[in-house]
Design an enzyme around this catalytic site. Structure first.
Site, mmCIF file in Angstrom:
data_model
loop_
_atom_site.group_PDB
_atom_site.id
_atom_site.type_symbol
_atom_site.label_atom_id
_atom_site.label_comp_id
_atom_site.label_asym_id
_atom_site.label_seq_id
_atom_site.Cartn_x
_atom_site.Cartn_y
_atom_site.Cartn_z
ATOM 1 N N GLY A 46 11.146 17.139 60.840
ATOM 2 C CA GLY A 46 12.370 17.417 60.879
ATOM 3 C C GLY A 46 11.528 18.520 61.584
ATOM 4 O O GLY A 46 11.171 18.986 62.537
ATOM 5 N N GLU A 47 11.273 19.803 60.068
ATOM 6 C CA GLU A 47 11.400 20.755 61.398
ATOM 7 C C GLU A 47 9.742 21.752 59.900
ATOM 8 O O GLU A 47 10.624 22.044 58.649
ATOM 9 C CB GLU A 47 12.524 22.501 60.898
ATOM 10 N N SER A 48 8.855 21.580 60.576
ATOM 11 C CA SER A 48 7.473 22.058 59.890
ATOM 12 C C SER A 48 7.401 22.599 59.052
ATOM 13 O O SER A 48 6.972 22.539 58.004
ATOM 14 C CB SER A 48 6.007 21.567 59.995
ATOM 15 N N CYS A 77 5.430 13.447 62.682
ATOM 16 C CA CYS A 77 6.114 14.768 64.135
ATOM 17 C C CYS A 77 5.928 15.822 62.843
ATOM 18 O O CYS A 77 5.011 16.155 62.614
ATOM 19 C CB CYS A 77 7.439 14.475 64.005
ATOM 20 N N ARG A 103 2.388 22.516 67.901
ATOM 21 C CA ARG A 103 3.447 22.410 67.931
ATOM 22 C C ARG A 103 4.461 22.324 68.829
ATOM 23 O O ARG A 103 4.149 23.592 70.042
ATOM 24 C CB ARG A 103 4.127 23.760 66.692
ATOM 25 N N ILE A 137 10.510 13.648 69.712
ATOM 26 C CA ILE A 137 11.533 14.509 69.141
ATOM 27 C C ILE A 137 10.607 16.056 69.075
ATOM 28 O O ILE A 137 10.676 16.662 68.651
ATOM 29 C CB ILE A 137 12.360 13.854 68.551
ATOM 30 N N ARG A 138 10.570 17.253 70.415
ATOM 31 C CA ARG A 138 10.262 18.392 70.497
ATOM 32 C C ARG A 138 8.761 17.901 69.490
ATOM 33 O O ARG A 138 8.583 19.153 68.239
ATOM 34 C CB ARG A 138 11.123 19.117 69.063
ATOM 35 N N HIS A 174 8.188 9.042 66.246
ATOM 36 C CA HIS A 174 8.844 8.241 65.063
ATOM 37 C C HIS A 174 8.761 7.307 65.119
ATOM 38 O O HIS A 174 10.122 6.859 65.544
ATOM 39 C CB HIS A 174 10.594 9.881 65.329
ATOM 40 N N GLU A 176 10.609 5.890 62.189
ATOM 41 C CA GLU A 176 11.321 5.369 61.598
ATOM 42 C C GLU A 176 12.760 5.561 62.282
ATOM 43 O O GLU A 176 14.036 5.532 62.363
ATOM 44 C CB GLU A 176 11.650 6.783 60.807
#
Ligand code: GLN
Length: 192
Positions: A46-48, A77, A103, A137-138, A174, A176
């Protein structure tokens, strides 16, 4: 066996689907009390920064650190960033794994990619041979691995994308978001 999935932000529901496929009971974790009785916890992608800020707001930082002293935790991630001890930015981190991360190390969202990885430990644990198809992903890279933390996997150019320290696991990618459940199987075996 009961595995929690930190459900503050990010793709926690995909982890829950994967655990269900393996026949493992799972629980969404949003408050410290939800950690009770769990054998392990997954921190999703997600967004850490967001995950960290919400974890502070819900009083989860110390309970999560305490949990990680004896139980398995796996960060994918953004989750890996959250477990690290340094992300070279001012953001709340658990700091429970002896890794540092960089990051967005592969560039912006459009630079997301997939790669086949050879992960010896994973093959051994799941008695399989085939490469692991990983989705980035990023994604962060794991910049340094020290102390008792070990490298689990690196890209051909040497950049580290998975590490383990006892029952703590960090992956830049990821699992998942794929059909391959071997990484979840591996984590469940660590949580046992
Ligand atoms: N770029 C995100 C971060 O730095 C991580 C992206 C992800 O979890 N897919 O937190």
């Amino acid at each position: 066996m009961k595995i929690g999935v930190l459900a503050l932000q990010g793709d926690f529901s995909e982890h829950i689907v994967m655990l269900r496929r393996l026949g493992v009971e799972s629980v969404e974790v949003r408050l410290p009390a939800h950690l009770e009785g769990l054998d392990g916890l997954i921190v999703p992608g997600g967004e850490s920064t967001t995950i960290g800020k919400l974890a502070v707001a819900f009083g989860l930082m110390d309970p999560l650190r305490e949990f990680g002293k004896s139980k398995a935790i796996w960060g994918t991630c953004a989750g890996a960033i959250f477990l690290s001890k340094d992300a070279k930015r001012d953001q709340p981190l658990l700091g429970i794994m002896d890794i540092t991360v960089e990051r967005n190390a592969f560039g912006a969202q459009v630079d997301s990619f997939e790669a086949d990885l050879d992960i010896a430990e994973l093959n051994k644990a799941t008695q399989t041979e085939q490469p692991y198809h990983a989705v980035f992903i990023r994604a962060p890279i794991i910049a340094t691995v020290s102390g008792s933390a070990k490298i689990l996997s690196a890209l051909p150019d040497g950049r580290i994308v998975a590490a383990q320290e006892g029952k703590l696991l960090a992956t830049s990618f990821h699992p998942e978001l794929t059909e391959d459940s071997r990484f979840h199987e591996y984590f469940v075996s660590l949580a046992k």
